[in-house]
Design a protein around this motif. Structure first.
Motif, PDB file in Angstrom:
ATOM      1  N   SER A 188       0.862  12.289  -9.657  1.00 54.17           N
ATOM      2  CA  SER A 188      -0.129  13.371  -9.478  1.00 54.17           C
ATOM      3  C   SER A 188      -1.568  12.903  -9.556  1.00 54.17           C
ATOM      4  N   LEU A 189      -1.815  11.602  -9.399  1.00 57.94           N
ATOM      5  CA  LEU A 189      -3.200  11.158  -9.263  1.00 57.94           C
ATOM      6  C   LEU A 189      -3.730  11.485  -7.870  1.00 57.94           C
ATOM      7  N   LEU A 190      -2.817  11.519  -6.922  1.00 59.39           N
ATOM      8  CA  LEU A 190      -3.159  11.926  -5.554  1.00 59.39           C
ATOM      9  C   LEU A 190      -2.159  12.977  -5.093  1.00 59.39           C
ATOM     10  N   ASP A 191      -2.610  13.800  -4.172  1.00 59.13           N
ATOM     11  CA  ASP A 191      -1.711  14.762  -3.531  1.00 59.13           C
ATOM     12  C   ASP A 191      -1.814  14.553  -2.028  1.00 59.13           C
ATOM     13  N   VAL A 192      -0.790  14.956  -1.309  1.00 56.48           N
ATOM     14  CA  VAL A 192      -0.782  14.847   0.159  1.00 56.48           C
ATOM     15  C   VAL A 192      -0.795  16.248   0.744  1.00 56.48           C
ATOM     16  N   THR A 193      -1.677  16.461   1.714  1.00 55.29           N
ATOM     17  CA  THR A 193      -1.752  17.759   2.379  1.00 55.29           C
ATOM     18  C   THR A 193      -1.874  17.545   3.880  1.00 55.29           C
ATOM     19  N   GLU A 194      -1.565  18.572   4.633  1.00 54.37           N
ATOM     20  CA  GLU A 194      -1.678  18.518   6.083  1.00 54.37           C
ATOM     21  C   GLU A 194      -2.840  19.409   6.521  1.00 54.37           C
ATOM     22  N   VAL A 195      -3.690  18.873   7.376  1.00 60.79           N
ATOM     23  CA  VAL A 195      -4.837  19.623   7.883  1.00 60.79           C
ATOM     24  C   VAL A 195      -4.675  19.796   9.386  1.00 60.79           C
ATOM     25  N   LEU A 196      -4.727  21.053   9.839  1.00 64.87           N
ATOM     26  CA  LEU A 196      -4.542  21.331  11.265  1.00 64.87           C
ATOM     27  C   LEU A 196      -5.738  20.865  12.078  1.00 64.87           C
TER      28      LEU A 196
ATOM     29  N   LEU B  92       0.828  -1.204   0.000  1.00 64.33           N
ATOM     30  CA  LEU B  92       0.000   0.000   0.000  1.00 64.33           C
ATOM     31  C   LEU B  92       0.862   1.252   0.000  1.00 64.33           C
ATOM     32  N   ASP B  93       1.912   1.261   0.815  1.00 65.79           N
ATOM     33  CA  ASP B  93       2.808   2.431   0.862  1.00 65.79           C
ATOM     34  C   ASP B  93       3.417   2.692  -0.507  1.00 65.79           C
ATOM     35  N   ARG B  94       3.863   1.628  -1.182  1.00 65.88           N
ATOM     36  CA  ARG B  94       4.479   1.783  -2.504  1.00 65.88           C
ATOM     37  C   ARG B  94       3.458   2.290  -3.520  1.00 65.88           C
ATOM     38  N   ALA B  95       2.246   1.751  -3.442  1.00 69.09           N
ATOM     39  CA  ALA B  95       1.196   2.180  -4.385  1.00 69.09           C
ATOM     40  C   ALA B  95       0.843   3.650  -4.168  1.00 69.09           C
ATOM     41  N   LEU B  96       0.730   4.070  -2.904  1.00 66.16           N
ATOM     42  CA  LEU B  96       0.408   5.471  -2.606  1.00 66.16           C
ATOM     43  C   LEU B  96       1.521   6.394  -3.078  1.00 66.16           C
ATOM     44  N   GLU B  97       2.780   5.988  -2.852  1.00 67.60           N
ATOM     45  CA  GLU B  97       3.904   6.809  -3.308  1.00 67.60           C
ATOM     46  C   GLU B  97       3.865   6.980  -4.828  1.00 67.60           C
ATOM     47  N   ALA B  98       3.515   5.911  -5.530  1.00 69.50           N
ATOM     48  CA  ALA B  98       3.450   5.984  -6.996  1.00 69.50           C
ATOM     49  C   ALA B  98       2.308   6.891  -7.445  1.00 69.50           C
TER      50      ALA B  98
END
Length: 612
Positions: free
Chosen positions: A81-89, A70-76
């Motif tokens: 750019s199919l997914l982006d990572v953001t931080e929410v306070l 799962l980690d490898r798939a998410l990194e790919a």
């Protein structure tokens, strides 16, 4: 429109080719992740919800080394750019940041289109997994304030799932609608009434696909009635829902108890106060037994009962109930802001009445902060709470803080004579606070404002005018304007004596204060005469051994010692007798006891000094 549809098809085809590429690289999990993400909204999705144990329990992923894959798939997916990572306070962990995944709406739409056309077995498996992922943190109770930031993240995703989940799997639909009920609860307790009402409409539309007596459908009928129906319609709906819940769930089920509470609320609104009180008491007893005394729902019912008792005129009993609630909150609840504001207001009053001033101050400030954040500073509730906070601070001898809060209150009062504002009381209170804070000149100005306003329509012997003049005399005395203070206070004493008699409380208080003034400037004979009159009046009205009477005797003895009418030995003996009596009447830390002890010590020390 044709060009837009073509664009969407091209985007979808492009992303499918990208997923084919990842398949070829041995990352088949990437496609399944995107199918799952298409069940949710194009909003930040907490990565914590991608629970490996839940995903491995489905047939969607091979269980071997799933966490790593799962980690490898998410990194790919992120790198492409199919997914982006953001931080929410402000996640549920407090001030930490929650890592979230975000996908472009067109990417999600392309995957959702594929999912709609997928085989039934695969489509059902995807939706079942999506619902289970949203249920992963069901330990975060939606009613509690500390969990609100987490539920705010979930709101758009649950709303999307409720609107899209297929009806061909009744179990998954019921699970999704139950999640919708949890989000409704979060929105309702978070006072997002409009959003909650819209969700209730959606839930009601989707719940028609369940059996009419399904427990989830019954709960949704209740929430819809709560959000949308008027009193008469809601009463009829509650009655019908309650009959079915009693039959299907039993009297003690939490959902049945919710409906029973709201039935009591309807009784109260209709004016059937005795019946409502009886039902609140019954629900409270059952909620204590089933949910525990510190459950948000138990405390909501307990607060409603206390407020109803107060409404029925049983103030002392209501204060006891609020005191019991305050005890539970102090010992078992981190944040009581899930309770309605008017109940929390009364709870703060109960803490004040019990002398728990710091706790009351905390609650007043918390409610005021919420009202300020909602822009509700020009309301009667806000002004009333500001006044309560100022009075609370005065009780704690925080006079500068009390003055600052009261002047902030004055600043938000609109011009003229607005509803709920007693201008005379405002000037009086402001003058007192200025005097306690040592701003005597401003105190005189403010008290005179109140007096000038009052005498326009009142007799000079009006009780409020006399009270204001009494306060004015103290402010003048503090400025060292003793003649003016004496003139005001002498006039007040004469008026009270003529109107009420010497034994009346107002007369005694004013005459005692005049005696203190005479004593402070060394006019012993006048002070002696005034204290004699007060002493006789208090002995007649209160008794010779009353604590107030003993205080006057103490002051009279001080004056006679100062004037040389008695010796120090006689004064000490009198003070010792008074101390013995006051000790039996007052608490050990009383100011009255301390003053007597200090005076005895002072006189004895003076006798021991040479040439004293």
């Amino acid at each position: 429109m044709r060009i837009e549809r073509l664009h969407r098809r091209l985007v979808g085809r492009t992303w499918e080719l990208t997923l084919d590429l990842l398949d070829a690289q041995g990352l088949a999990e990437a496609r399944t992740i995107m199918r799952l993400m298409s069940c949710f909204a194009p909003a930040p999705f907490p990565i914590d919800l991608l629970d490996v144990d839940i995903l491995s329990s489905t047939a969607l992923f091979p269980p071997m080394q799933l966490a790593d894959r799962l980690d490898r798939a998410l990194e790919a997916l992120v790198s492409l750019s199919l997914l982006d990572v953001t931080e929410v306070l402000n996640s549920y962990n407090g001030d930490d940041e929650a890592a979230c995944l975000v996908a472009h709406p067109l990417v999600l739409e392309a995957n959702a289109h594929w999912l709609r056309d997928a085989e039934t077995r695969e489509r059902v498996a995807i939706w079942r997994a999506a619902v289970q992922l949203l249920e992963a943190r069901d330990d975060l109770i939606p009613e509690l304030p500390r969990h609100r930031s987490w539920w705010r993240l979930l709101v758009p995703h649950v709303q999307t799932v409720v609107s899209r989940v297929p009806a061909d799997d009744a179990e998954v639909l019921a699970q999704a609608l139950q999640l919708g009920l949890s989000v409704f609860t979060h929105l309702w307790f978070d006072e997002k009434v409009d959003e909650a009402s819209d969700l209730a409409t959606l839930l009601k539309e989707r719940s028609t696909e369940l059996n009419s007596d399904h427990p989830v459908r019954l709960s949704i009928r209740h929430r819809h009635a709560l959000a949308h129906l008027d009193r008469e319609e809601a009463a009829a709906e509650y009655s019908d829902v309650l009959a079915a819940q009693l039959r299907e769930l039993g009297r003690d089920h939490p959902e049945t108890l919710i409906t029973r509470h709201d039935m009591a609320t309807v009784m109260e609104e209709k004016g059937a106060l005795a019946e409502a009180e009886a039902e609140y008491r019954a629900v409270l007893e059952d909620r204590r037994r089933v949910l525990g005394p510190s459950s948000p729902y138990t405390l909501v019912t307990h607060s409603a009962l206390a407020e109803l008792i107060r409404k029925r005129g049983h103030t002392e009993q209501a204060n006891r109930e609020y005191g019991n609630i305050a005890h539970v909150i102090a010992n078992e609840v981190d944040d009581p802001s899930f309770l309605p504001l008017h109940n929390r207001h009364q709870l703060a009053h109960a803490l004040d009445d019990q002398g728990r001033f710091e706790e009351a101050e905390r609650d007043y400030r918390a409610i005021l902060k919420e009202l300020e954040e909602d822009g509700a500073t020009n309301t009667i509730l806000y002004r009333g709470l500001k006044k309560c906070l100022s009075e609370n601070l005065s009780k704690q001898n925080k006079h500068a803080d009390a003055l600052r809060e009261y002047e902030e209150l004055i600043s938000v009062i609109p011009p003229g004579e607005p509803e709920g504002v007693d201008l005379l009381d405002m000037y009086h209170r402001h003058g007192d606070l200025l005097r306690y804070a040592g701003e005597y000149e401003r105190a005189v100005v403010e008290i005179k404002k109140g007096l000038n306003l009052r005498v326009v329509n009142a007799d000079e012997n009006d009780s409020v005018v006399l009270q204001e003049r009494h306060c004015l005399s103290h402010a003048l005395e503090s400025l060292g304007q003793y003649e003016e203070a004496e003139a005001e206070l002498s006039s007040v004493v004469a008026a009270y004596s003529a109107l009420l008699g010497d034994e009346a409380e107002k007369t005694r208080e004013a005459m005692y204060c005049l005696g203190l003034l005479m004593q402070s400037i060394g006019r012993w004979s006048e002070a002696d005469r005034l204290y004699e009159v007060v002493l006789a009046a208090e002995s007649a009205a209160l008794g010779a051994d009353h604590s107030d009477t003993l205080v006057t005797m103490f002051k009279l003895t001080q004056v006679r010692l100062s004037s040389g009418a008695i010796t120090a030995e006689v004064a000490i003996e009198t003070f010792r007798k008074l101390l013995s009596l006051q000790t039996s009447l007052c608490e050990s830390g009383s100011k009255r006891i301390a003053e007597l002890r200090d005076e005895i010590f002072r006189l004895r020390s003076k006798k021991r000094r040479p040439n004293a």
